[in-house]
Write an enzyme that holds these catalytic residues in place. Structure first.
Site, PDB file in Angstrom:
ATOM      1  N   LYS A 125       0.821  -1.217   0.000  1.00 34.94           N
ATOM      2  CA  LYS A 125       0.000   0.000   0.000  1.00 34.94           C
ATOM      3  C   LYS A 125       0.850   1.262   0.000  1.00 34.94           C
ATOM      4  CE  LYS A 125      -4.315  -1.672   1.948  1.00 34.94           C
ATOM      5  NZ  LYS A 125      -5.227  -1.685   3.081  1.00 34.94           N
ATOM      6  N   LYS A 217      -5.177 -10.398  -7.186  1.00 36.69           N
ATOM      7  CA  LYS A 217      -6.361 -10.474  -6.333  1.00 36.69           C
ATOM      8  C   LYS A 217      -7.444  -9.504  -6.828  1.00 36.69           C
ATOM      9  CE  LYS A 217      -6.258  -8.314  -2.365  1.00 36.69           C
ATOM     10  NZ  LYS A 217      -6.039  -7.812  -1.006  1.00 36.69           N
ATOM     11  N   LYS A 220     -10.359  -3.517  -4.675  1.00 39.11           N
ATOM     12  CA  LYS A 220     -10.991  -2.210  -4.856  1.00 39.11           C
ATOM     13  C   LYS A 220     -10.061  -1.235  -5.554  1.00 39.11           C
ATOM     14  CE  LYS A 220      -9.358  -1.683  -0.257  1.00 39.11           C
ATOM     15  NZ  LYS A 220      -9.624  -1.932   1.119  1.00 39.11           N
TER      16      LYS A 220
HETATM   17  P1  TYM Z   1     -10.783  -5.383   3.565  1.00 39.92           P
HETATM   18  O1  TYM Z   1     -11.734  -4.269   3.830  1.00 39.92           O
HETATM   19  O2  TYM Z   1      -9.691  -5.163   2.589  1.00 39.92           O
HETATM   20  O3  TYM Z   1     -11.565  -6.672   3.104  1.00 39.92           O
HETATM   21  C1  TYM Z   1     -12.684  -7.160   3.815  1.00 39.92           C
HETATM   22  C2  TYM Z   1     -12.711  -8.673   3.780  1.00 39.92           C
HETATM   23  O4  TYM Z   1     -12.781  -9.139   2.423  1.00 39.92           O
HETATM   24  C3  TYM Z   1     -11.739 -10.085   2.196  1.00 39.92           C
HETATM   25  N1  TYM Z   1     -11.278  -9.950   0.798  1.00 39.92           N
HETATM   26  C4  TYM Z   1     -11.187 -10.969  -0.056  1.00 39.92           C
HETATM   27  N2  TYM Z   1     -11.456 -12.280   0.070  1.00 39.92           N
HETATM   28  C5  TYM Z   1     -11.285 -13.062  -1.012  1.00 39.92           C
HETATM   29  N3  TYM Z   1     -10.837 -12.599  -2.214  1.00 39.92           N
HETATM   30  C6  TYM Z   1     -10.558 -11.290  -2.396  1.00 39.92           C
HETATM   31  N4  TYM Z   1     -10.145 -10.844  -3.572  1.00 39.92           N
HETATM   32  C7  TYM Z   1     -10.729 -10.402  -1.279  1.00 39.92           C
HETATM   33  N5  TYM Z   1     -10.541  -9.067  -1.097  1.00 39.92           N
HETATM   34  C8  TYM Z   1     -10.884  -8.814   0.183  1.00 39.92           C
HETATM   35  C9  TYM Z   1     -10.643  -9.699   3.170  1.00 39.92           C
HETATM   36  O5  TYM Z   1      -9.776 -10.771   3.421  1.00 39.92           O
HETATM   37  C10 TYM Z   1     -11.449  -9.310   4.377  1.00 39.92           C
HETATM   38  O6  TYM Z   1     -11.821 -10.450   5.121  1.00 39.92           O
HETATM   39  N6  TYM Z   1      -7.700  -5.367   7.454  1.00 39.92           N
HETATM   40  C11 TYM Z   1      -9.030  -5.737   7.045  1.00 39.92           C
HETATM   41  C12 TYM Z   1     -10.135  -5.075   7.845  1.00 39.92           C
HETATM   42  C13 TYM Z   1     -10.050  -5.282   9.324  1.00 39.92           C
HETATM   43  C14 TYM Z   1     -10.334  -6.483  10.002  1.00 39.92           C
HETATM   44  C15 TYM Z   1     -10.162  -6.178  11.388  1.00 39.92           C
HETATM   45  C16 TYM Z   1     -10.712  -7.757   9.601  1.00 39.92           C
HETATM   46  C17 TYM Z   1      -9.713  -4.341  10.244  1.00 39.92           C
HETATM   47  N7  TYM Z   1      -9.775  -4.875  11.500  1.00 39.92           N
HETATM   48  C18 TYM Z   1     -10.337  -7.156  12.349  1.00 39.92           C
HETATM   49  C19 TYM Z   1     -10.894  -8.727  10.564  1.00 39.92           C
HETATM   50  C20 TYM Z   1     -10.716  -8.424  11.934  1.00 39.92           C
HETATM   51  C21 TYM Z   1      -9.206  -5.299   5.598  1.00 39.92           C
HETATM   52  O7  TYM Z   1      -8.565  -4.398   5.123  1.00 39.92           O
HETATM   53  O8  TYM Z   1     -10.186  -5.912   4.949  1.00 39.92           O
END
Ligand code: TYM
Length: 356
Positions: A125, A217, A220
């Site tokens: 990032k 992957k 967004k």
């Molecule tokens: P974020 O917002 O990027 O994504 C949210 C969830 O979607 C999953 N995900 C995917 N799964 C499969 N294939 C993909 N291409 C894909 N893109 C995204 C992510 O693995 C996630 O489960 N750091 C986290 C947010 C967060 C969080 C937490 C999660 C903050 N605190 C505590 C769990 C527990 C994040 O950026 O997710």
């Protein structure tokens, strides 16, 4: 349920509890839905669940305040439309529960620089301009550990890309338990104050890939909107994106191992399987030998059948933002009741003076 099977000694002795979150930085896409959200909905049947819109994570990169507000409501609407039940589970936005930030500070003093330096998502990032990245972006995984551990969550359903962050969460829990072991025992908490939380990752869509490049992957931040299906896409957009999805010239194989080295085919079969609630092999039992044109038509129909009701329900919910805000505030009150007890105990363990 897979979550319970994953329980190891580190989480034993703790009340089983699920926590997870998504960033309101964008419209949710099929990767978010299949990689995490569908699992969240399932786990409500077997676990106490807490689902969060992690808005404090969203300001680690530059943002527009009005977009953030809109996105918090939109992500909440997506959770609700997908089946998160705010009566059964706790649903809230992170910034309304100050204990996340409070615990982060204590964890900042537990986590080591070397651990954070290894975080691949920060490197991705921040890109080449690391000096210009916010300190919040660097500290992001520590806030994530606090999100989870302030509820002593034992299970965290996420996509595969979050694995490293969850390992860090366990490292922080373990180090806190070790560093303060005497104070923890003296206060009657036994050997462990924090559980060693288990990631719940798996199924055919733990890593949904871009529709334009099976090696990347679904994300967004991809500049091409054709790389992903958004939960706000209408039926035409879904159909167009799937029809344009990259494939190879071969027919589909009959066995799963035939998908090796065919990343685009593997991805589309995985998406189909996850949408249908089947395995990749079951999909190949039906479509082995078929051309992509046939398979894509079936995938378009299935995607529209599964996603359109969610999109419509999101639209309905978003017409009443005050009701969404009310759900978030109610959830925040319930979340705070758990989080404040943890932070109070942590302050005692660390040795802070506080009101009795
Ligand atoms: P974020 O917002 O990027 O994504 C949210 C969830 O979607 C999953 N995900 C995917 N799964 C499969 N294939 C993909 N291409 C894909 N893109 C995204 C992510 O693995 C996630 O489960 N750091 C986290 C947010 C967060 C969080 C937490 C999660 C903050 N605190 C505590 C769990 C527990 C994040 O950026 O997710």
């Amino acid at each position: 349920m897979q979550g319970s099977k994953l329980m190891t000694n580190g989480a034993a002795g703790f009340q089983s509890r699920v926590f997870s979150g998504m960033q309101p930085t964008h419209t949710l896409h099929l990767g978010n839905y299949l990689g995490a959200l569908t699992r969240w909905v399932e786990m409500q049947a077997t676990h106490e669940c807490i689902y969060c819109v992690v808005d404090m994570h969203a300001i680690t990169i530059q943002h527009d305040p009005a977009d953030l507000t809109r996105s918090i409501r939109e992500v909440t609407a997506a959770y609700l439309a997908a089946g998160v039940d705010p009566k059964r589970s706790i649903l809230f936005n992170q910034s309304q529960v100050a204990e996340h930030a409070e615990l982060t500070w204590v964890f900042n003093c537990v986590a080591r620089l070397g651990w954070l330096n290894r975080m691949t998502q920060f490197k991705e990032k921040a890109g080449k301009d690391r000096e210009n990245a916010s300190i919040g972006l660097y500290d992001y995984p520590v806030l994530m550990a606090a999100d989870i551990l302030v509820y002593k969550a034992t299970h965290v359903p996420v996509g595969e890309d979050q694995k490293q962050h969850l390992e860090l969460t366990r490292d922080i829990a373990q180090k806190f338990n070790n560093d303060y072991s005497a104070a923890i025992a003296a206060r009657g908490f036994g050997e462990q104050f924090f559980p060693l939380t288990e990631p719940v990752i798996g199924g055919p869509a733990a890593r949904v890939m871009s529709l334009r490049d099976g090696g990347k992957k679904m994300s967004k931040s991809d500049p091409s909107d054709y790389s992903r299906i958004n939960l706000t896409d209408d039926a035409d957009a879904i159909a167009q994106k799937i029809r344009r999805a990259k494939t190879d010239p071969e027919a589909l194989p009959s066995e799963e191992k035939g998908l090796d080295a065919r990343p685009e085919a593997d991805n589309l079969v995985g998406i189909f399987a996850a949408l249908k609630g089947a395995t990749k092999q079951q999909v190949l039992d039906e479509f082995g030998g078929a051309q992509f044109s046939t398979f894509k038509s079936a995938l378009v129909d299935l995607s529209i059948a599964k996603l359109s009701p969610i999109t419509a329900e999101m639209r309905r919910l978003l017409a009443d933002p005050a009701e969404i805000d009310r759900i978030l505030c109610d959830g925040a009150d319930r979340a705070r009741a758990i989080a404040s007890a943890t932070v109070r105990d942590v302050k005692d363990i660390v040795g802070f003076v506080q009101k009795r």
